[in-house]
Scaffold this motif. Structure first.
Motif, PDB file in Angstrom:
ATOM      1  N   UNK A  99      -0.739 -13.099  -8.741  1.00 39.00           N
ATOM      2  CA  UNK A  99      -0.975 -13.145 -10.186  1.00 39.00           C
ATOM      3  C   UNK A  99      -0.702 -11.815 -10.860  1.00 39.00           C
ATOM      4  N   UNK A 100      -0.725 -10.726 -10.114  1.00 40.02           N
ATOM      5  CA  UNK A 100      -0.460  -9.409 -10.680  1.00 40.02           C
ATOM      6  C   UNK A 100       0.913  -8.878 -10.262  1.00 40.02           C
ATOM      7  N   UNK A 101       1.793  -9.769  -9.805  1.00 39.07           N
ATOM      8  CA  UNK A 101       3.164  -9.369  -9.491  1.00 39.07           C
ATOM      9  C   UNK A 101       3.327  -8.631  -8.195  1.00 39.07           C
ATOM     10  N   UNK A 102       2.437  -8.873  -7.226  1.00 38.56           N
ATOM     11  CA  UNK A 102       2.495  -8.213  -5.919  1.00 38.56           C
ATOM     12  C   UNK A 102       2.585  -6.683  -6.072  1.00 38.56           C
ATOM     13  N   UNK A 103       1.598  -6.070  -6.718  1.00 39.90           N
ATOM     14  CA  UNK A 103       1.672  -4.618  -6.959  1.00 39.90           C
ATOM     15  C   UNK A 103       1.487  -3.820  -5.673  1.00 39.90           C
ATOM     16  N   UNK A 104       2.020  -2.625  -5.660  1.00 41.16           N
ATOM     17  CA  UNK A 104       1.842  -1.718  -4.533  1.00 41.16           C
ATOM     18  C   UNK A 104       1.795  -0.296  -5.063  1.00 41.16           C
ATOM     19  N   UNK A 105       1.154   0.581  -4.338  1.00 43.25           N
ATOM     20  CA  UNK A 105       1.095   1.970  -4.784  1.00 43.25           C
ATOM     21  C   UNK A 105       2.311   2.734  -4.287  1.00 43.25           C
ATOM     22  N   UNK A 106       2.608   3.838  -4.950  1.00 39.26           N
ATOM     23  CA  UNK A 106       3.713   4.699  -4.566  1.00 39.26           C
ATOM     24  C   UNK A 106       3.280   5.568  -3.393  1.00 39.26           C
ATOM     25  N   UNK A 107       4.115   5.637  -2.367  1.00 39.59           N
ATOM     26  CA  UNK A 107       3.820   6.458  -1.204  1.00 39.59           C
ATOM     27  C   UNK A 107       4.183   7.915  -1.499  1.00 39.59           C
ATOM     28  N   UNK A 108       3.259   8.814  -1.184  1.00 35.31           N
ATOM     29  CA  UNK A 108       3.477  10.230  -1.450  1.00 35.31           C
ATOM     30  C   UNK A 108       4.528  10.815  -0.516  1.00 35.31           C
ATOM     31  N   UNK A 109       4.538  10.350   0.725  1.00 35.64           N
ATOM     32  CA  UNK A 109       5.483  10.854   1.715  1.00 35.64           C
ATOM     33  C   UNK A 109       6.506   9.754   2.033  1.00 35.64           C
ATOM     34  N   UNK A 110       7.715  10.161   2.337  1.00 33.53           N
ATOM     35  CA  UNK A 110       8.767   9.195   2.625  1.00 33.53           C
ATOM     36  C   UNK A 110       9.833   9.233   1.550  1.00 33.53           C
ATOM     37  N   UNK A 111      10.419   8.090   1.201  1.00 31.64           N
ATOM     38  CA  UNK A 111      11.461   8.073   0.173  1.00 31.64           C
ATOM     39  C   UNK A 111      10.942   8.604  -1.163  1.00 31.64           C
TER      40      UNK A 111
END
Length: 642
Positions: free
Chosen positions: A457-469
């Motif tokens: 219902x919230x568009x499959x949100x995810x947080x931004x990873x600090x490390x990596x890409x």
């Protein structure tokens, strides 16, 4: 846009003849140019062609390769010349796309998938290994569905035969419905539990009792393009954009381009004219179709698309979508079948071509339509500094971060600390910072439904990873995933059929846009910076420098007010309520607000109304169980390898 269907009975029994005839009838509207089949050892494959290129007229499918693999291909290869060069011992410049794909599979097996650039969906029956291989292109412009149990495997370009001719009823997939209320459902979901959609960039390898899902290609976060001057970025952009447009112009008939008057569609048309002027395409002609409504105060597109028409010296097909005299509205032809005779996977649209569009295409002989979808998302149409600021924060470039915070604070007229918090919050878990207001579930959904499917219902949100890409790369991939979900819900058009192509979703163009610095796309005071700089002299200045197009919200509100009795009646005995999805009283309250001219989430409200009509159609077909709510199977993406 050819269509395919396959059925494999693991015990070797062929399907009944009447079943095959019914399936074939469902494919007819989408593939009028051929009717071909394969049947052996309990495997039956149907194929109906829709020719859009000169090579496609010579294709014979299902195609049997030199090793005996049976290949069914719906697609258009963009890198034909490159593949022919690598496979020159078995191919010529006149080889069909399916022959090139077959040769690539013979040489590289599953590793060939990442080499196939273009829009495509592919199935391979391997009689030696007794397995079926299903895959789609990395963007997901084509459809391919399958159902799989301990007795049989069935796959198809369209959902209808998998659902309506299965000989059983299906449970409604609640997560699919929840996704419909946000951006769109996840790419692997269908409305029916037990039927799956093949996701983009993944292959599905199926044998009796076994299913393996593998990622065959992905964008490389290590791919970075850095130049010293803006001019170098602009030159490179013109090259990759021209290539993207030229690839989509491959057709043996006139191509039709949607021309709205915005930067995206106008840039496609103007670049296509430049390519045609160079004589580097065999496509005979580029036509345009434009929509206008002079009565709509927030949407007056005619002054802009006519600027493009003046530049190209040719007037396109104009469609008035405003209020008109009934005598001027074309009378739609009666449908070839009942609206309720087939399973419709997308609430609100069954794929039938509207009268004006049908008249345009049939009169001009168009079979390919160019769309500007993706331009806003890919070209920097959303003027947010967040990705750039997140990059600086993640790479600890604090001096540059402080400078850009001041610059953007002046542009946005916000305190720099507010911008810093908006940047930093992307790295925190959603449980701490929550989801933005615009992503929250609408108030008329039942609380238990929201609790069960909050992610969808919230568009499959995810947080931004600090490390990596880089965070900007993560954001690009997230935006593309949302576009993939949108494409997965685009109903296949028919009456007449046509093939839709998306220049802004060209793989080469996307790789370039994902590899350049974010500040090339969006700058203070200038959204779409690179696009606007690079296309000066190609696209009229009035288009490049126009203000953002307004979202048209008045017409849907007027429609609800004008047909109030109908919409008010919909809230009585709602199927969505009995299934535990919506609260009819709150839906009624939202409709009342619309009638009073108050602001409500109109997209979600319209989808709620579409959903109710769609559920009633499903009840009429009797193929989806609407009496109980079965929980969907566990998401099978968890088994993805790679």
């Amino acid at each position: 846009m050819s269509v395919q269907f396959g059925k494999w009975n693991f015990e070797g029994q062929p399907p009944a003849l009447d079943y095959i005839e019914k399936v074939s009838a469902t494919l007819v509207p989408y593939g009028p140019d051929s009717n071909e089949s394969y049947s052996k050892d309990g495997v039956s494959i149907l194929y109906r062609a829709f020719h859009t290129t000169k090579e496609s007229h010579r294709e014979k499918q299902p195609h049997i390769s030199s090793s005996g693999a049976v290949i069914t291909w719906d697609g258009c290869l963009d890198n034909r010349a490159d593949l022919i060069g690598e496979l020159r011992d078995s191919l010529t410049v006149n080889s069909t796309d399916v022959a090139i794909v077959a040769a690539a599979y013979e040489k590289w097996e599953a590793n060939c998938l990442g080499k196939l650039i273009g829009d495509w969906a592919l199935s391979i029956w391997n009689p030696r290994e007794r397995s079926v291989f299903l895959a789609k292109d990395p963007i997901g412009t084509k459809h391919l569905y399958y159902s799989f149990d301990d007795k049989q495997l069935t796959w198809s370009t369209i959902l209808d035969p998998l659902v309506r001719l299965a000989g059983k009823t299906f449970a409604l997939n609640e997560e699919y419905i929840a996704g419909w209320f946000s951006m769109f459902p996840a790419v692997d979901l269908t409305p029916c539990v037990g039927i799956h959609s093949v996701p983009p960039s993944l292959s599905v390898h199926l044998r009796p009792g076994k299913r393996a899902v593998s990622k065959y290609w992905d964008f490389d976060p290590k791919n970075k393009i850095r130049y010293r001057t803006d001019a170098e970025y602009e030159e490179h952009f013109r090259i990759v954009f021209a290539t993207a447009v030229q690839r989509k112009l491959r057709s043996d008939r006139p191509v039709l381009a949607e021309l709205s008057g915005g930067r995206d569609s106008s840039s496609i048309v103007c670049m296509a004219d430049t390519i045609i002027g160079r004589g580097t395409t065999d496509m005979p002609r580029l036509d345009t179709i434009s929509y206008y409504d002079d009565s709509e105060p927030n949407w007056n597109e005619r002054p802009y698309f006519t600027k493009v028409e003046e530049k190209r010296g040719r007037t396109g097909w104009h469609v008035n979508v405003g209020a008109q005299d009934p005598e001027n509205i074309p009378t739609p032809e009666p449908p070839s079948e009942s609206v309720h005779a087939r399973f419709v996977p997308t609430p609100g649209y069954d794929g039938r071509t509207v009268p004006h569009f049908r008249m345009c295409m049939t009169s001009q002989g168009n079979r390919v339509v160019l769309s500007g979808i993706g331009g806003d998302e890919v070209m920097g149409g959303v003027p947010t500094p967040a990705p750039e600021l997140e990059n600086l924060l993640a790479r600890a470039q604090f001096g540059a971060l402080a400078h850009q915070l001041k610059v953007w604070a002046l542009e946005k007229r916000k305190p720099w600390f507010h911008l810093f918090w908006e940047t930093a919050r992307g790295f925190f878990p959603l449980a701490l910072v929550g989801v933005p207001k615009y992503m929250r579930p609408v108030p008329w959904l039942q609380s238990s439904f929201v609790k069960r499917h909050r992610a969808a219902l919230t568009g499959y949100p995810s947080r931004t990873e600090l490390f990596g890409p880089l965070p900007s790369f993560q954001g690009n991939v997230g935006t593309l995933d949302a576009l993939r979900r949108q494409l997965a819900r685009t109903a296949l058009p028919f009456e007449p059929p046509y093939e839709k192509r998306y220049p802004y979703l060209d793989r080469g163009l996307l790789e370039f846009m994902f590899a350049i610095p974010r500040e090339q796309l969006v700058r203070p005071t200038q959204r779409r910076s690179l696009m606007r700089r690079a296309l000066v002299g190609i696209v009229p200045d009035e288009i490049l420098n126009r203000k953002t197009k307004a979202f048209v919200a008045r017409s849907p509100m007027v429609a609800i007010s004008n047909d109030w009795a109908h919409f008010a009646g919909m809230t009585q005995n709602m199927l969505g309520s009995s299934l535990g999805i919506v609260d009819p009283e709150r839906v009624s309250e939202a409709l009342q607000k619309v009638r009073r001219g108050e602001e409500v989430p109109m997209i979600a409200l319209r989808r709620t109304l579409f959903l109710e009509d769609w559920l009633k159609d499903l009840r009429g077909l009797g193929i989806v169980n609407l009496d109980t709510n079965s929980k969907p199977n566990l998401r099978w993406q968890a088994s993805i390898q790679g």
